[in-house]
Design a protein around this motif. Structure first.
Motif, PDB file in Angstrom:
ATOM      1  N   ASP A 199       0.815  -1.212   0.000  1.00 29.13           N
ATOM      2  CA  ASP A 199       0.000   0.000   0.000  1.00 29.13           C
ATOM      3  C   ASP A 199       0.857   1.274   0.000  1.00 29.13           C
ATOM      4  OD1 ASP A 199      -2.704   0.963   0.005  1.00 29.13           O
ATOM      5  OD2 ASP A 199      -2.352   1.719   2.025  1.00 29.13           O
ATOM      6  N   LEU A 200       2.157   1.132   0.202  1.00 23.43           N
ATOM      7  CA  LEU A 200       3.040   2.297   0.217  1.00 23.43           C
ATOM      8  C   LEU A 200       3.412   2.718  -1.203  1.00 23.43           C
ATOM      9  CD1 LEU A 200       5.487   1.292   3.098  1.00 23.43           C
ATOM     10  CD2 LEU A 200       3.552   2.855   3.214  1.00 23.43           C
ATOM     11  N   LYS A 201       3.459   4.019  -1.433  1.00 23.51           N
ATOM     12  CA  LYS A 201       3.892   4.531  -2.730  1.00 23.51           C
ATOM     13  C   LYS A 201       4.493   5.921  -2.554  1.00 23.51           C
ATOM     14  CE  LYS A 201      -0.340   6.707  -4.262  1.00 23.51           C
ATOM     15  NZ  LYS A 201      -1.233   6.930  -5.401  1.00 23.51           N
ATOM     16  N   LEU A 202       5.031   6.481  -3.638  1.00 22.68           N
ATOM     17  CA  LEU A 202       5.798   7.714  -3.548  1.00 22.68           C
ATOM     18  C   LEU A 202       5.095   8.959  -4.086  1.00 22.68           C
ATOM     19  CD1 LEU A 202       9.283   6.398  -4.725  1.00 22.68           C
ATOM     20  CD2 LEU A 202       8.740   7.271  -2.462  1.00 22.68           C
ATOM     21  N   ASP A 203       4.140   8.803  -4.948  1.00 19.05           N
ATOM     22  CA  ASP A 203       3.722   9.934  -5.770  1.00 19.05           C
ATOM     23  C   ASP A 203       2.644  10.834  -5.187  1.00 19.05           C
ATOM     24  OD1 ASP A 203       1.820   8.016  -5.930  1.00 19.05           O
ATOM     25  OD2 ASP A 203       1.595   8.070  -8.113  1.00 19.05           O
ATOM     26  N   GLU A 204       2.115  10.514  -4.010  1.00 16.76           N
ATOM     27  CA  GLU A 204       1.111  11.387  -3.419  1.00 16.76           C
ATOM     28  C   GLU A 204       1.489  11.695  -1.977  1.00 16.76           C
ATOM     29  OE1 GLU A 204      -2.807   9.874  -3.706  1.00 16.76           O
ATOM     30  OE2 GLU A 204      -2.784   9.734  -5.889  1.00 16.76           O
ATOM     31  N   LYS A 205       1.516  12.967  -1.632  1.00 15.38           N
ATOM     32  CA  LYS A 205       1.800  13.388  -0.274  1.00 15.38           C
ATOM     33  C   LYS A 205       0.681  14.315   0.192  1.00 15.38           C
ATOM     34  CE  LYS A 205       6.833  13.141  -0.646  1.00 15.38           C
ATOM     35  NZ  LYS A 205       8.099  13.855  -0.422  1.00 15.38           N
ATOM     36  N   PRO A 206       0.069  14.024   1.349  1.00 17.37           N
ATOM     37  CA  PRO A 206      -0.996  14.901   1.834  1.00 17.37           C
ATOM     38  C   PRO A 206      -0.453  16.249   2.261  1.00 17.37           C
ATOM     39  CG  PRO A 206      -0.439  13.268   3.489  1.00 17.37           C
ATOM     40  CD  PRO A 206       0.337  12.903   2.261  1.00 17.37           C
ATOM     41  N   VAL A 207      -1.273  17.266   2.140  1.00 16.34           N
ATOM     42  CA  VAL A 207      -0.888  18.609   2.564  1.00 16.34           C
ATOM     43  C   VAL A 207      -1.319  18.793   4.017  1.00 16.34           C
ATOM     44  CG1 VAL A 207      -1.159  21.066   2.164  1.00 16.34           C
ATOM     45  CG2 VAL A 207      -1.129  19.482   0.229  1.00 16.34           C
ATOM     46  N   LEU A 208      -0.353  18.803   4.906  1.00 15.80           N
ATOM     47  CA  LEU A 208      -0.625  18.965   6.333  1.00 15.80           C
ATOM     48  C   LEU A 208       0.185  20.136   6.867  1.00 15.80           C
ATOM     49  CD1 LEU A 208      -0.467  15.230   7.435  1.00 15.80           C
ATOM     50  CD2 LEU A 208      -2.516  16.588   7.041  1.00 15.80           C
ATOM     51  N   HIS A 209      -0.243  20.669   7.993  1.00 16.86           N
ATOM     52  CA  HIS A 209       0.432  21.816   8.567  1.00 16.86           C
ATOM     53  C   HIS A 209       0.679  21.579  10.052  1.00 16.86           C
ATOM     54  CE1 HIS A 209      -0.336  24.020   4.885  1.00 16.86           C
ATOM     55  NE2 HIS A 209      -1.574  23.599   4.944  1.00 16.86           N
ATOM     56  N   ILE A 210       1.881  21.866  10.513  1.00 12.38           N
ATOM     57  CA  ILE A 210       2.237  21.622  11.907  1.00 12.38           C
ATOM     58  C   ILE A 210       1.373  22.456  12.843  1.00 12.38           C
ATOM     59  CG2 ILE A 210       4.060  23.370  11.904  1.00 12.38           C
ATOM     60  CD1 ILE A 210       3.942  20.020  13.840  1.00 12.38           C
ATOM     61  N   SER A 211       0.896  23.620  12.408  1.00 11.61           N
ATOM     62  CA  SER A 211       0.066  24.448  13.267  1.00 11.61           C
ATOM     63  C   SER A 211      -1.207  23.709  13.667  1.00 11.61           C
ATOM     64  CB  SER A 211      -0.286  25.765  12.561  1.00 11.61           C
ATOM     65  OG  SER A 211      -0.983  25.516  11.356  1.00 11.61           O
ATOM     66  N   GLU A 212      -1.754  22.899  12.744  1.00 10.20           N
ATOM     67  CA  GLU A 212      -2.958  22.139  13.051  1.00 10.20           C
ATOM     68  C   GLU A 212      -2.682  21.106  14.133  1.00 10.20           C
ATOM     69  OE1 GLU A 212      -4.220  20.464   9.403  1.00 10.20           O
ATOM     70  OE2 GLU A 212      -4.679  22.392   8.459  1.00 10.20           O
ATOM     71  N   ALA A 213      -1.530  20.435  14.057  1.00 15.65           N
ATOM     72  CA  ALA A 213      -1.189  19.435  15.061  1.00 15.65           C
ATOM     73  C   ALA A 213      -0.985  20.079  16.428  1.00 15.65           C
ATOM     74  CB  ALA A 213       0.080  18.679  14.642  1.00 15.65           C
ATOM     75  N   LEU A 214      -0.315  21.242  16.469  1.00 14.53           N
ATOM     76  CA  LEU A 214      -0.076  21.918  17.739  1.00 14.53           C
ATOM     77  C   LEU A 214      -1.383  22.405  18.352  1.00 14.53           C
ATOM     78  CD1 LEU A 214       3.137  23.909  16.783  1.00 14.53           C
ATOM     79  CD2 LEU A 214       3.002  21.994  18.378  1.00 14.53           C
ATOM     80  N   THR A 215      -2.297  22.890  17.517  1.00 13.39           N
ATOM     81  CA  THR A 215      -3.605  23.304  18.022  1.00 13.39           C
ATOM     82  C   THR A 215      -4.332  22.117  18.626  1.00 13.39           C
ATOM     83  OG1 THR A 215      -3.791  25.077  16.410  1.00 13.39           O
ATOM     84  CG2 THR A 215      -5.847  24.281  17.391  1.00 13.39           C
ATOM     85  N   TRP A 216      -4.282  20.970  17.933  1.00 14.80           N
ATOM     86  CA  TRP A 216      -4.935  19.756  18.439  1.00 14.80           C
ATOM     87  C   TRP A 216      -4.353  19.329  19.774  1.00 14.80           C
ATOM     88  CZ3 TRP A 216      -2.933  14.724  19.079  1.00 14.80           C
ATOM     89  CH2 TRP A 216      -3.891  13.721  19.323  1.00 14.80           C
ATOM     90  N   LEU A 217      -3.013  19.353  19.883  1.00 15.03           N
ATOM     91  CA  LEU A 217      -2.365  18.969  21.139  1.00 15.03           C
ATOM     92  C   LEU A 217      -2.773  19.902  22.266  1.00 15.03           C
ATOM     93  CD1 LEU A 217       1.206  18.162  19.793  1.00 15.03           C
ATOM     94  CD2 LEU A 217      -0.367  16.516  20.800  1.00 15.03           C
ATOM     95  N   GLY A 218      -2.780  21.224  21.984  1.00 19.22           N
ATOM     96  CA  GLY A 218      -3.154  22.199  22.999  1.00 19.22           C
ATOM     97  C   GLY A 218      -4.590  22.044  23.450  1.00 19.22           C
ATOM     98  N   GLN A 219      -5.486  21.773  22.522  1.00 17.81           N
ATOM     99  CA  GLN A 219      -6.892  21.594  22.864  1.00 17.81           C
ATOM    100  C   GLN A 219      -7.089  20.368  23.736  1.00 17.81           C
ATOM    101  OE1 GLN A 219      -8.584  21.465  18.945  1.00 17.81           O
ATOM    102  NE2 GLN A 219      -8.987  23.671  18.883  1.00 17.81           N
ATOM    103  N   ARG A 220      -6.372  19.300  23.412  1.00 13.15           N
ATOM    104  CA  ARG A 220      -6.489  18.074  24.208  1.00 13.15           C
ATOM    105  C   ARG A 220      -6.004  18.296  25.623  1.00 13.15           C
ATOM    106  NH1 ARG A 220      -8.954  13.242  22.869  1.00 13.15           N
ATOM    107  NH2 ARG A 220      -7.376  12.301  24.210  1.00 13.15           N
ATOM    108  N   GLU A 221      -4.869  19.011  25.771  1.00 13.03           N
ATOM    109  CA  GLU A 221      -4.341  19.251  27.113  1.00 13.03           C
ATOM    110  C   GLU A 221      -5.284  20.147  27.918  1.00 13.03           C
ATOM    111  OE1 GLU A 221      -1.813  17.534  28.282  1.00 13.03           O
ATOM    112  OE2 GLU A 221      -1.883  16.600  26.320  1.00 13.03           O
ATOM    113  N   ALA A 222      -5.871  21.129  27.255  1.00 14.54           N
ATOM    114  CA  ALA A 222      -6.818  22.010  27.956  1.00 14.54           C
ATOM    115  C   ALA A 222      -8.042  21.224  28.414  1.00 14.54           C
ATOM    116  CB  ALA A 222      -7.240  23.147  27.026  1.00 14.54           C
ATOM    117  N   SER A 223      -8.500  20.280  27.559  1.00 11.97           N
ATOM    118  CA  SER A 223      -9.646  19.457  27.908  1.00 11.97           C
ATOM    119  C   SER A 223      -9.324  18.561  29.089  1.00 11.97           C
ATOM    120  CB  SER A 223     -10.060  18.614  26.704  1.00 11.97           C
ATOM    121  OG  SER A 223     -11.101  17.739  27.037  1.00 11.97           O
ATOM    122  N   LEU A 224      -8.120  17.979  29.090  1.00 19.14           N
ATOM    123  CA  LEU A 224      -7.713  17.123  30.206  1.00 19.14           C
ATOM    124  C   LEU A 224      -7.608  17.910  31.501  1.00 19.14           C
ATOM    125  CD1 LEU A 224      -4.955  14.948  28.468  1.00 19.14           C
ATOM    126  CD2 LEU A 224      -7.193  14.188  29.251  1.00 19.14           C
ATOM    127  N   ALA A 225      -7.140  19.158  31.417  1.00 20.86           N
ATOM    128  CA  ALA A 225      -6.988  19.986  32.613  1.00 20.86           C
ATOM    129  C   ALA A 225      -8.354  20.312  33.228  1.00 20.86           C
ATOM    130  CB  ALA A 225      -6.244  21.274  32.262  1.00 20.86           C
TER     131      ALA A 225
END
Length: 235
Positions: free
Chosen positions: A207-233
């Motif tokens: 299932d692995l291949k080279l020709d397609e890479k998703p467009v992701l942004h680190i800001s989205e991951a950091l927002t998700w991490l921050g939201q999860r920590e705030a929810s846990l708090a």
């Protein structure tokens, strides 16, 4: 385990970062800064520095000579090497489990398989990707071999990053493949369990291949991490 003064422990932060990778929220190659992570987890930069050092040692993060830190971005060749190692190890893991199946409690593993089914029914792709990856970690934990556990945790995280970069489909773990492996283990049929695992890993690699890479942004991951920590708090 040493605790941070305000937020989570170093171990829990490592676990959350690995979860972000398993759920394919943390893009390969993304640059991470101590400041951004410290803010997301509400901890000191000293704590984050220790986390980065450990994950860099495991190859999950990469520290560059200029001091920058990036999420690992395995090349296609590196992904193939990772799968070679997994094909060497995981069939042996299920053989070990089959040989002592009579002494193993499978309740947690059965619950995990039910969680996979639920995520499929609900169309929860992020949870499904994480759960299908964690299945392999559940198996290795049942061996009780700490060396294998550490190795498989590193391999699984890196393969998740490779899947995010190169996978052709949404899910490299088709329905029932995991259940068939567990059924063979419970029947103490090590040879069948090993063959099923090998076939499963070969499916993932195809299932692995080279020709397609998703467009992701680190800001989205950091927002998700921050939201999860705030929810846990708040809980």
């Amino acid at each position: 385990m040493r605790k941070s003064q305000r937020g989570q422990s170093e171990q829990s932060i490592q676990t959350r970062l690995l979860q972000a990778i398993f759920e394919q929220r943390m893009p390969p190659g993304a640059r991470l800064t101590e400041e951004a992570l410290a803010s997301a987890f509400d901890v000191s930069r000293t704590t984050i520095r220790q986390v980065i050092a450990r994950l860099s040692q495991d190859g999950i993060l990469v520290k560059l000579p200029n001091g920058a830190t990036h999420v690992a971005s395995p090349s296609r060749h590196e992904a193939q090497q990772l799968m070679v190692v997994r094909r060497m190890i995981e069939p042996e893991i299920v053989k070990i489990l089959a040989s002592k199946a009579a002494d193993i409690c499978f309740d947690e593993l059965s619950a995990h398989l039910n969680d996979e089914d639920r995520a499929r029914r609900d169309g929860d792709r992020g949870s499904l990707v994480r759960l299908t990856g964690e299945f392999h970690l559940h198996l290795v934990r049942l061996t009780g071999n700490q060396v294998l556990i550490r190795l498989m945790t590193e391999l699984q995280a890196l393969v998740c990053l490779a899947i995010l970069l190169y996978a052709n489909g949404d899910d490299g773990c088709p329905v029932q493949e995991h259940r068939r492996i567990v059924t063979a283990i419970k029947k103490q049929d090590g040879a069948s369990a090993a063959n099923l695992m090998l076939s499963h890993l070969e499916h993932i690699e195809r299932d692995l291949k080279l020709d397609e890479k998703p467009v992701l942004h680190i800001s989205e991951a950091l927002t998700w991490l921050g939201q999860r920590e705030a929810s846990l708090a708040r809980s």
